[in-house]
Design a protein around this motif. Structure first.
Motif, PDB file in Angstrom:
ATOM      1  N   ARG A 169       0.815  -1.209   0.000  1.00 36.91           N
ATOM      2  CA  ARG A 169       0.000   0.000   0.000  1.00 36.91           C
ATOM      3  C   ARG A 169       0.844   1.252   0.000  1.00 36.91           C
ATOM      4  NH1 ARG A 169      -4.663  -1.712   4.044  1.00 36.91           N
ATOM      5  NH2 ARG A 169      -5.773  -2.959   2.517  1.00 36.91           N
TER       6      ARG A 169
ATOM      7  N   PHE B  18       0.282   4.487  -2.204  1.00 40.41           N
ATOM      8  CA  PHE B  18       0.033   5.801  -1.613  1.00 40.41           C
ATOM      9  C   PHE B  18       1.017   6.831  -2.160  1.00 40.41           C
ATOM     10  CE2 PHE B  18      -2.028   4.161   2.568  1.00 40.41           C
ATOM     11  CZ  PHE B  18      -3.123   3.742   1.832  1.00 40.41           C
TER      12      PHE B  18
ATOM     13  N   ASN C 261      -1.989  13.430  -7.051  1.00 41.15           N
ATOM     14  CA  ASN C 261      -2.946  14.459  -6.649  1.00 41.15           C
ATOM     15  C   ASN C 261      -3.052  14.507  -5.129  1.00 41.15           C
ATOM     16  OD1 ASN C 261      -5.132  16.086  -6.158  1.00 41.15           O
ATOM     17  ND2 ASN C 261      -6.327  15.280  -7.866  1.00 41.15           N
TER      18      ASN C 261
ATOM     19  N   GLU D  63      -4.440  16.571  -3.055  1.00 40.66           N
ATOM     20  CA  GLU D  63      -5.751  16.880  -2.487  1.00 40.66           C
ATOM     21  C   GLU D  63      -6.626  15.624  -2.468  1.00 40.66           C
ATOM     22  OE1 GLU D  63      -6.484  19.929  -1.329  1.00 40.66           O
ATOM     23  OE2 GLU D  63      -4.451  20.537  -1.881  1.00 40.66           O
ATOM     24  N   SER D  64      -6.651  14.914  -3.600  1.00 43.38           N
ATOM     25  CA  SER D  64      -7.423  13.677  -3.665  1.00 43.38           C
ATOM     26  C   SER D  64      -6.908  12.672  -2.650  1.00 43.38           C
ATOM     27  CB  SER D  64      -7.314  13.055  -5.061  1.00 43.38           C
ATOM     28  OG  SER D  64      -7.954  13.860  -5.997  1.00 43.38           O
TER      29      SER D  64
ATOM     30  N   PHE E  56      -5.512  13.212   0.206  1.00 38.15           N
ATOM     31  CA  PHE E  56      -5.996  13.547   1.541  1.00 38.15           C
ATOM     32  C   PHE E  56      -7.476  13.170   1.683  1.00 38.15           C
ATOM     33  CE2 PHE E  56      -7.854  16.688   4.511  1.00 38.15           C
ATOM     34  CZ  PHE E  56      -7.216  16.250   5.657  1.00 38.15           C
ATOM     35  N   ALA E  57      -8.270  13.501   0.656  1.00 30.88           N
ATOM     36  CA  ALA E  57      -9.699  13.216   0.717  1.00 30.88           C
ATOM     37  C   ALA E  57      -9.973  11.715   0.684  1.00 30.88           C
ATOM     38  CB  ALA E  57     -10.423  13.903  -0.436  1.00 30.88           C
ATOM     39  N   SER E  58      -9.023  10.935   0.138  1.00 33.04           N
ATOM     40  CA  SER E  58      -9.215   9.486   0.083  1.00 33.04           C
ATOM     41  C   SER E  58      -8.761   8.803   1.359  1.00 33.04           C
ATOM     42  CB  SER E  58      -8.447   8.887  -1.098  1.00 33.04           C
ATOM     43  OG  SER E  58      -8.893   9.457  -2.295  1.00 33.04           O
ATOM     44  N   GLY E  59      -8.373   9.606   2.341  1.00 36.89           N
ATOM     45  CA  GLY E  59      -7.988   9.017   3.615  1.00 36.89           C
ATOM     46  C   GLY E  59      -6.561   8.511   3.677  1.00 36.89           C
ATOM     47  N   ILE E  60      -5.734   8.919   2.719  1.00 39.78           N
ATOM     48  CA  ILE E  60      -4.332   8.503   2.751  1.00 39.78           C
ATOM     49  C   ILE E  60      -3.585   9.353   3.779  1.00 39.78           C
ATOM     50  CG2 ILE E  60      -2.212   8.469   1.392  1.00 39.78           C
ATOM     51  CD1 ILE E  60      -3.912   7.843  -1.049  1.00 39.78           C
TER      52      ILE E  60
ATOM     53  N   GLY F  85     -15.048  14.673   7.053  1.00 40.13           N
ATOM     54  CA  GLY F  85     -13.755  14.815   7.720  1.00 40.13           C
ATOM     55  C   GLY F  85     -12.744  15.650   6.979  1.00 40.13           C
ATOM     56  N   ASN F  86     -13.164  16.331   5.919  1.00 39.76           N
ATOM     57  CA  ASN F  86     -12.216  17.160   5.192  1.00 39.76           C
ATOM     58  C   ASN F  86     -12.072  18.542   5.817  1.00 39.76           C
ATOM     59  OD1 ASN F  86     -11.163  16.013   2.452  1.00 39.76           O
ATOM     60  ND2 ASN F  86     -13.218  15.196   2.754  1.00 39.76           N
TER      61      ASN F  86
ATOM     62  N   SER G 231     -10.272  13.669  10.176  1.00 41.16           N
ATOM     63  CA  SER G 231      -9.675  13.468   8.859  1.00 41.16           C
ATOM     64  C   SER G 231     -10.576  12.538   8.069  1.00 41.16           C
ATOM     65  CB  SER G 231      -8.268  12.873   8.981  1.00 41.16           C
ATOM     66  OG  SER G 231      -8.352  11.478   9.088  1.00 41.16           O
ATOM     67  N   PRO G 232     -10.421  12.534   6.752  1.00 44.16           N
ATOM     68  CA  PRO G 232     -11.270  11.656   5.942  1.00 44.16           C
ATOM     69  C   PRO G 232     -11.180  10.207   6.396  1.00 44.16           C
ATOM     70  CG  PRO G 232     -10.084  13.170   4.539  1.00 44.16           C
ATOM     71  CD  PRO G 232      -9.554  13.371   5.913  1.00 44.16           C
ATOM     72  N   ARG G 233      -9.959   9.825   6.864  1.00 46.16           N
ATOM     73  CA  ARG G 233      -9.803   8.438   7.275  1.00 46.16           C
ATOM     74  C   ARG G 233     -10.730   8.109   8.446  1.00 46.16           C
ATOM     75  NH1 ARG G 233      -4.189   7.452   9.105  1.00 46.16           N
ATOM     76  NH2 ARG G 233      -4.235   9.596   8.383  1.00 46.16           N
TER      77      ARG G 233
ATOM     78  N   PHE H 271     -14.215   7.635   7.176  1.00 47.47           N
ATOM     79  CA  PHE H 271     -14.400   6.315   6.551  1.00 47.47           C
ATOM     80  C   PHE H 271     -14.574   5.260   7.618  1.00 47.47           C
ATOM     81  CE2 PHE H 271     -11.624   7.938   2.888  1.00 47.47           C
ATOM     82  CZ  PHE H 271     -12.732   8.309   2.159  1.00 47.47           C
TER      83      PHE H 271
ATOM     84  N   HIS I  53     -17.345  13.600  -3.631  1.00 49.93           N
ATOM     85  CA  HIS I  53     -17.237  15.048  -3.559  1.00 49.93           C
ATOM     86  C   HIS I  53     -17.571  15.697  -4.892  1.00 49.93           C
ATOM     87  CE1 HIS I  53     -15.592  15.353   0.443  1.00 49.93           C
ATOM     88  NE2 HIS I  53     -14.896  14.264   0.189  1.00 49.93           N
TER      89      HIS I  53
ATOM     90  N   LEU J 272     -13.764  15.774  -7.830  1.00 42.72           N
ATOM     91  CA  LEU J 272     -13.461  14.359  -7.690  1.00 42.72           C
ATOM     92  C   LEU J 272     -12.153  14.155  -6.961  1.00 42.72           C
ATOM     93  CD1 LEU J 272     -14.604  13.096 -11.169  1.00 42.72           C
ATOM     94  CD2 LEU J 272     -15.869  13.359  -9.053  1.00 42.72           C
ATOM     95  N   SER J 273     -12.076  13.040  -6.240  1.00 43.51           N
ATOM     96  CA  SER J 273     -10.845  12.737  -5.515  1.00 43.51           C
ATOM     97  C   SER J 273     -10.232  11.464  -6.081  1.00 43.51           C
ATOM     98  CB  SER J 273     -11.137  12.592  -4.032  1.00 43.51           C
ATOM     99  OG  SER J 273     -12.118  11.610  -3.830  1.00 43.51           O
TER     100      SER J 273
ATOM    101  N   GLY K  95      -6.179   2.266  -0.570  1.00 44.37           N
ATOM    102  CA  GLY K  95      -6.156   2.167   0.885  1.00 44.37           C
ATOM    103  C   GLY K  95      -6.849   0.939   1.432  1.00 44.37           C
TER     104      GLY K  95
END
Ligand SMILES: Nc1ncnc2c1ncn2[C@@H]1O[C@H](COP(=O)(O)OP(=O)(O)OP(=O)(O)O)[C@@H](O)[C@H]1O
Ligand SMILES: Nc1ncnc2c1ncn2[C@@H]1O[C@H](COP(=O)(O)OP(=O)(O)OP(=O)(O)O)[C@@H](O)[C@H]1O
Ligand SMILES: [Mg+2]
Ligand SMILES: [Mg+2]
Lengths: 327, 507, 354, 324
Positions: free
Chosen positions: A185, A189, A196, A198-199, A201-205, B53-54, B73-75, B78, B86, B89-90, B104
């Motif tokens: 992973r 990551f 990207n 921003e993406s 961060f928004a994806s929980g990475i 969480g953003n 946080s987004p995590r 989730f 969003h 797009l992410s 992830g």
């Protein structure tokens, strides 16, 4: 067909490098057939491995969209440390090797802290830390010297038939570090973050940890390079790594790694490093004056950077063009 | 309500001077689809960002499944069971569809390595489940169309198997068939007992899918009711509030005199796939609106006129009888165009430079006296514009970034008023702008028209067309689907043209 | 100049026999210390294939040295022993030099002459070369391994002689400014060790040390700095680049004091012009010729000390003769001691300045 | 004016003082470093010593003009070292062959312009990262210098004007400092009071907005990089005059110190904020730091650690942070 062209586009960097390497080796062999002997192959491998390792380290950081200008100093630091403290006994060799790798991870972690957590721009941050690391090497070893036991030196620089140990070292580094990381992973990551942020961060990475990990991996590769240089020169030299900072960037860029992040593999930088390393050898064999070497090296770099730039010139809108602005 | 899956209390968020959201509460039960309605800038996405969480709220609390959660946080979100699609797009262009969907959460082998085959299978199954088997799971995301990417993003959110799924304008990029597929997926999830927040500007979709409706206006919750009591009129009234009445009170400008020769003629303008043959004329004194659903080519049209596309543009742009198609903004400016962008931060102004410098940047050449800038003239011009547009600032030397959004937008308009041009391109000039500032901007547009300038206005805010435009072109699929002018310009007529083939959704 | 060159050529022809003559060799290659071992001779029949691996390039000394190497192997008595001679430059990059020497091993050279990029870094590759039966001679920047012959000038002795000159000239209780070379370099440490072994017997002299980096500009800068904060300087102990130190003194109109330096044309010009008591001893770029000669001698059956020093020649201001010891028509950066008579190395100026 | 602005002293106050603080900080740092120098050696109080440092600072300060401009537009110029050396070599050589001063100065300016144009080509037209591009150019120029000179310093004949500019005195003030002052006034004036200055800040703040506002980007890029090249070339001539000869290492000290001078001078590395006033203090700070470390006999290694750490601390505290 489209898929194929896509794939080809991805691998165009490594492909060009591979063709370049083959061409250069042919020229080399024409001028000096003995280069294809076991000893010759080992020479070629030894000459390229350090830059290949540095290039791999640089690539990991480039893939996150940052860069590492301290790789050269990290190499020097580990090189000086190893040559100063590596005794002759097996225990001390093992201890120093382990400690060297830990130093690599530690200096990488410092870079990572400053960049990912301190939010200092990567360029300035690693520019500054490179001076700190260089200063530490100079303090550790104000003049070249120290010693490396023959056993360790032979282990890394010798050859077994046609198989050079240095190539094995590189292979090992790829198998034990690169592949596991980029099959896991973390590697995913790193690529996603560079693609990207921003993406990501928004994806929980965990973006900061990923940034940090990339610098630590770069430090680890730099440490292996520093150890190999120690074995090759059986000594430590505080300025030995200097050439690798710019050259590692060059090898990565030659190998098709994008400076904007999110793209790259390990084959490209390795081939790029081999090409850059051998080409200088061949230049002198062919009888081109040393004075031309800097010129040619700079020229190759400008050409590659320029070609990458020309590709960008096809951008359709000014927004994409200017959006790619410098780090 | 003990069965509330999600409960938000008193959420508030401020960005500098702007209050994006104030004291909003919300509760959502399992198997419920809650539609969130509101004009642009009402705070919908801000609310979504807090739930995902953003963004951390300034105050307020969020509880999921009865337990209070700090979604830092987004995590964390989730993990708490909230997945979000969003508005922006992410996704990652260089990864494959499968890698994007499962980022992830990849299937791992015993050595911690990613099992790409398993991931691929899971992604393929998921795509089939939401009814888009035509997207290959191993395709590079960067090669997909915007609509396909939107579907991938939705698949990604669903793959979390979340308790709460939030969809922020998921249909804005989708065509009719994809919208249908999406809505049936949402129905399926509702049947499985998931709680869903659904945001859309398309009333038909709301009517089709929502169980309850919550309406935001200027960051406040102004209404919440079950679907049974939902009517479009009521919703619109709540969404637009008094502003609408106030705006309607101002009479639209008179239609342009058709006898004057056009100042701008566009003939068969094309830009690979984004503009498919656009032709129109613009006359002095005319305010021409570009309307339609988002992403139908209106913005590309403005960008193309202002020279933002370096290549690929075909067709003719004729200004005062001369061919002046621009491939650089400088050419467009020289041809007499001015461009007021919507993206303030990236395209509008220099946030850290003084207001005066921001305004004077367009007239540097005119302010030159010998080698130097004529400071006295600059100060006078800037002061005059600050006064004319009623820009609220401490001084002309304050950095642009210190102003509120609306005032920033006025400064951006001011720099093109300083450098008088023949044709003004307004790209959503009121995005995120408060009511007062809107009025100033409207007045400015009217003044320009009265002074004989040609004006093209793109807006995401439908209500602006009737009050500003003498003529409106409605875009669909990079083409002009129709036009309305004079007294015919109304939200209804524009909507009718925009929805010509998607209007059937409601059925 | 042509006449001079021709004269040298005939003169050197007379030495043809003595290139490998043991008595002549003994005069040139002085054991570095009493217990220096002798290197076993090789008995190969000539002519020989010789390679020269140079490291750094891009300063005057190195450029003259490279020119001298090319000129020397063309002199008839030397050429008679040589089948081929090739120069390789690696820059100050140790691994590049290593791979270059490895490539020389492959090419089957009889001897390799080395000016090393690192005092220890080349040891293992040199050992490999020697194992293949190749004679390796290192000079200037010599190497640690005892498998190679090291030829150099005694840097410690050089520093000592400069110091001895100064302690005779400088009045008591004055300050001596030591403009050293490159921090950390072995040569710098050796020179300063030699100097301090003399100065320690004169505790009344105060020492101030700065690093001039062996180049004129840096010398000038650090000397100017030092002059600003030290007002009773009675002598300047300088090495390579001392021209810069002297220029700094002239520039700020500081009192002219006795100085030392290496054999820079500019330094000697300024010293004679301003009548400054000065002593020059220089690391000679002709050391490369001596190293080549060592390789030939060893291959043709002579045994040489493993570590040898070439005798030093010192010159003081009153002994400096224009167009013989220094050359008013040549640039100030020209390194003047291009011949080493004790070793029968005579190189005409025209071969060095091109 | 008064009519246009609603007085909001509460908001203006802190901002004004912030900008004063920003402008004053470099001079404060300079004062601290100077005080340390005086503590290290009282000689730093004499005009004689200050004068010497001033000459050195002038060389850094002059190349920092180009570096400041490059950094203000959000880039960096690392091709300065070998531009200096190539110019020194080429111009003095040319002067030896054709002893007219205008030939030497003309050649120097020509080299500066050419280097600037190539830098601009890569950075603006090809949009290569300026750091990597200018470093490659630096390498290329090194190669050209070595090929051209055959790695030997060719001549000790130096144009008298270069000597005068580097070493001459106007009364008790070094000519180099006078030249520096004149150039500084021009640059500060250009940045503050001309359309060019506005374009520089606009470009550094947001290139896309600059483009959309009709700022002439190519012209600004060219002016910035050409200025940088020409200043480096000029310093190449001055350094030749200073040492009465050009030599291969003469540019070595000009890779980092100009960047450090600009950063200490308070300009933001990401561009758009700062100015040359601070760089003046920065240049003197760098020179005094070096002089102090020499006086204190600090080892080379420790010097680099201190240098890197100070710069990093400055970057972390308030200079190069990325905004989110
Ligand atoms: N693109 C981004 N947008 C917004 N915030 C971001 C972005 N990138 C990073 N962050 C910040 O990074 C933080 C999350 O990073 P990450 O999860 O990697 O940290 P972490 O090392 O896990 O931290 P911790 O040790 O607190 O868990 C957030 O607090 C956020 O402020
Ligand atoms: N990061 C930010 N900084 C400053 N202001 C912000 C920020 N994010 C949102 N805003 C402001 O908050 C307000 C609400 O924005 P939000 O994106 O929530 O609106 P929305 O209802 O989603 O609109 P749309 O329908 O256009 O998506 C707007 O005025 C916007 O300008
Ligand atoms: Mg964490
Ligand atoms: Mg929104």
């Amino acid at each position: 067909m489209r898929r194929f062209r896509e794939r080809l586009g991805d691998h165009i960097g490594p492909l060009c490098c591979a063709i370049g390497v083959v061409a250069v080796v042919i020229v080399y062999a024409v001028y000096q057939p003995a280069v294809l002997s076991a000893f010759g192959i080992a020479s070629l491998a030894n000459a390229s491995v350090t830059l290949a390792l540095a290039g791999l380290g640089q690539t990991v950081v480039l893939m996150t969209g940052a860069l590492d200008l301290s790789i050269g100093s990290e190499i020097s630091l580990v090189n000086c440390f190893a040559a100063t403290f590596m005794g002759g006994s097996t225990t001390s060799i093992v201890l120093v090797v382990v400690a060297s790798l830990l130093i690599g991870l530690a200096v990488g972690a410092i870079n990572g802290l400053v960049v990912a957590y301190g939010r200092v721009a990567p360029l300035i941050a690693t520019f500054c830390t490179s001076f700190v690391y260089a200063g530490i090497s100079l303090t550790l070893r104000p003049q070249p010297g120290g010693s490396i036991p023959d056993s360790f030196a032979n282990l890394l620089t010798g050859n077994w038939g046609l198989l050079p140990f240095s190539a094995l070292l590189l292979l090992l580094a790829v198998l034990v570090i690169w592949l596991p990381v980029f099959r896991s992973r973390l590697g995913r990551f790193i690529l996603a973050y560079g693609d990207n942020p921003e993406s990501a961060f928004a994806s929980g990475i965990p973006v900061r940890k990923v940034g940090m990990a990339a610098y630590m991996l770069a430090g680890l590769f730099a440490a292996i390079a520093g150890l190999f240089l120690a074995a090759e020169t059986t000594s430590g030299d505080p300025s030995i790594g200097n050439v690798y900072t710019l050259n590692s960037l060059a090898a990565a860029v030659l190998g098709g790694v994008a400076l904007t992040g999110g793209r790259g593999g390990m084959l490209g930088p390795i081939l790029g490093a081999i090409l850059l390393s051998i080409i200088l050898n061949v230049l002198s064999i062919v009888g081109i004056s040393a004075f031309w070497q800097d010129f040619i090296e700079g020229g190759i770099l400008m050409l590659v950077l320029g070609l990458a730039g020309i590709r960008l010139l096809r951008a359709q809108s000014w927004m994409t063009l200017l959006g790619r602005s410098q780090s | 309500m003990p069965d509330a899956v999600l409960r938000a209390e008193g959420l508030t968020k401020r960005y500098g001077g702007i209050t994006a959201l104030e004291d909003v509460s919300l509760s959502l039960a399992a198997g419920e689809v809650l539609a969130l309605l509101g004009a642009n800038g009402a705070g919908k996405s801000t609310l979504v960002k807090m739930l995902s969480g953003n963004v951390t709220p300034d105050s307020g609390s969020i509880a999921i499944g009865g337990a209070e959660r700090h979604l830092t946080s987004p995590r964390v979100a989730f993990e708490a069971g909230v997945a979000t699609v969003h508005q922006e797009l992410s996704l990652f262009g260089s990864l494959t569809v499968a890698q994007n969907i499962l980022i992830g959460r990849e299937a791992l082998g015993r050595l911690g390595h990613i099992k790409e085959e398993t991931s691929l299978r899971r992604a393929t199954a998921l795509l089939a489940e939401i009814g888009v088997p035509d997207i290959a799971a191993d395709a590079r995301l960067g090669t997909l169309s915007l609509a396909q990417r939107q579907l991938v993003e939705i698949a990604k959110a669903i793959s979390f198997d979340p308790r709460v799924l939030i969809l922020d304008e998921p249909t804005s990029a989708l065509g009719l068939t994809d919208v249908h597929r999406l809505l049936s997926v949402v129905r399926g999830l509702r049947a499985k007992g998931r709680a869903i927040i659904f945001i859309s500007h398309r009333m038909e979709e709301i009517e089709t899918i929502a169980d309850s409706v919550t309406i935001l206006r200027s960051g406040r919750k102004v209404g919440a009711f079950p679907r049974q009591s939902f009517t479009r009129d009521r919703a619109l009234e709540l969404m637009l509030g008094e502003t609408q009445q106030q705006l309607h009170a101002v009479p639209p400008p008179p239609p342009a005199v058709q006898t004057t020769p056009p100042i701008l003629q566009v003939a068969d303008l094309r830009l690979d796939g984004r503009l498919n043959g656009v032709s129109f004329d613009l006359r002095p004194g005319e305010v021409l609106g570009l309307a339609g659903l988002e992403g139908q080519g209106q913005k590309d049209m403005l960008f193309a006129l202002f020279g933002l596309f370096r290549r690929g543009l075909r067709g003719d742009v004729i200004i005062r009888g001369q061919a002046r198609r621009a491939s650089r903004p400088l050419q467009a400016i020289a041809a007499g165009l001015a461009f007021i962008p919507d993206d303030r931060k990236n395209m509008g102004g220099f946030m850290f430079l003084p207001i005066a410098h921001n305004i004077a940047v367009t007239i540097l050449d005119r302010l030159r006296r010998f080698l130097f800038l004529n400071a006295r003239r600059e100060t006078a011009i800037v002061a005059e514009l600050i006064q004319r547009l009623a820009i609220k600032c401490a001084s002309a030397d304050a950095p642009l970034g210190s102003l509120s959004g609306g005032n920033q937008q006025k400064v951006i308009a001011a720099k093109w008023l300083a450098f008088e041009r023949d044709i003004y391109l307004f790209c959503d000039p009121t995005r995120g702008v408060d009511a007062g500032a809107r009025e100033t901007i409207y007045a400015t547009i009217r003044d320009l028209a009265a002074a004989g300038k040609g004006i093209i206005l793109y807006s995401t805010d439908m209500v602006e067309f009737p009050i500003l435009c003498s003529r409106v072109l409605v875009f669909r699929g990079g083409k002009i689907a129709g036009s309305v002018s004079g007294a015919e310009v109304s939200e209804e007529s524009i909507l009718a043209l925009s929805f010509q083939d998607t209007g059937a959704v409601a059925a | 100049a042509l006449m001079v060159a021709a004269g040298f050529l005939t003169a050197s022809a007379a030495y043809a026999q003595s290139l490998t003559d043991p008595a002549s060799l003994e005069k040139c290659f002085v054991k570095a210390s009493a217990d220096t071992p002798m290197m076993p001779a090789k008995h190969k029949t000539g002519p020989y294939k010789i390679a020269f691996s140079n490291s750094l390039y891009g300063n005057n000394w190195r450029t003259e040295m490279l020119n001298i190497a090319s000129a020397y192997v063309k002199q008839p008595d030397v050429a008679a022993h040589i089948a081929s001679f090739k120069i390789f430059n690696s820059g100050n990059d140790v691994s590049q030099q290593i791979s270059q020497i490895r490539s020389m091993i492959l090419s089957g050279y009889d001897a390799i002459v080395v000016d090393a990029a690192s005092p220890t870094g080349l040891d293992s590759v040199i050992n490999q070369a020697v194992k293949q039966g190749i004679v390796v001679v290192a000079f200037d920047n010599t190497v640690g391994t005892t498998k190679a012959i090291n030829v150099n000038e005694d840097q410690t002795e050089m520093g000592r002689q400069w110091a001895q000159f100064l302690v005779k000239q400088v009045p008591a209780n004055k300050t001596i400014l030591m403009v050293r070379g490159l921090a950390g370099a072995t040569v710098d440490n050796d020179q300063v060790d030699g100097a301090k072994s003399v100065f320690k017997d004169h505790p009344d002299l105060k020492l101030v040390e700065v690093y001039g980096g062996w180049d004129v500009g840096t010398n000038q800068k650090v000397t100017a700095d030092a002059l600003a904060t030290n007002h009773d300087i009675g002598g300047v102990w300088g090495t390579e680049g001392a021209t810069g130190a002297l220029q700094a003194i002239l520039q700020v109109h500081a009192p002219l004091v006795p100085m030392t330096g290496e054999s820079d044309n500019g330094f000697m010009m300024l010293a004679t012009e301003n009548k400054i008591p000065a002593m020059v001893i220089g690391q000679s770029p002709a050391l490369v010729a001596v190293a080549i000669r060592a390789a030939i001698a060893t291959l043709s059956g002579q045994s040489l000390p493993q570590s040898a020093n070439v005798p030093l020649t010192a010159l003081t201001t009153d002994e400096m003769k224009p167009d013989v010891d220094f050359f008013p028509k040549l640039p100030g950066s020209f390194v003047t001691n291009i011949s080493i008579p004790q070793c029968e190395v005579h190189i005409p100026v025209t071969e060095v300045v091109k | 004016m008064s009519a246009a602005t609603e007085a909001q002293p509460g908001r203006a106050g802190p901002r004004l003082s912030a900008s004063i603080k920003r402008a004053a900080l470099p001079w404060l740092i300079l004062a601290v470093v100077y005080a340390l120098c005086v503590i290290a050696s009282a000689d730093f109080l004499t005009w004689h010593t200050i004068r010497l440092q001033l000459i050195q600072a002038a060389f850094i300060g002059l190349v920092a003009i180009g570096e400041t401009l490059a950094i203000l537009i959000g880039h960096i110029d690392l091709s300065i070292p070998w531009t200096i050396t190539l110019t020194g070599m080429f111009a003095t050589n040319l002067y030896a062959a054709h002893p007219h001063e205008w030939v030497a100065f003309g050649a120097a300016i020509g080299i500066g312009v050419a280097v600037g144009l190539v830098n601009m080509l890569g950075v603006y037209v090809l949009r290569v990262n300026s750091l990597i591009w200018t470093l490659s150019i630096n390498l290329m120029l090194q190669g050209i210098t070595l090929i051209y000179t055959n790695a030997a310093a060719p001549t000790t004949v130096v144009p008298p004007a270069a000597k005068f500019l580097a070493l001459g005195m106007v009364g008790d003030i070094p000519m180099a400092a006078v030249l520096w002052a004149v150039c500084a006034i021009i640059v500060i004036g250009a940045l503050r009071f001309t359309p060019f200055g506005r374009a520089v800040y606009a470009l550094g703040s947001n290139e896309l907005v600059a483009l959309l506002s009709g700022v002439r980007l190519a012209r600004t890029y060219a002016a910035v990089f050409i200025t940088s090249g020409v200043m480096a070339a000029l310093v190449g001539l001055l350094l030749s005059g200073y040492s009465s000869q050009a030599y291969l290492g003469m540019g070595d000290d000009y890779l980092l110190p100009p960047v450090a001078a600009v950063v200490i001078g308070g300009s933001r590395l990401a561009g758009g904020e700062g100015g040359y006033g601070g760089s003046i203090a920065g240049a003197m700070t760098v020179i005094l730091l070096e002089a102090m470390l020499i006086t204190l006999n600090v080892s080379q290694g420790e010097r680099e650690i201190v240098f890197g750490a100070i710069l990093l601390a400055l970057a972390f505290l308030f200079l190069g942070r990325r905004r989110r």
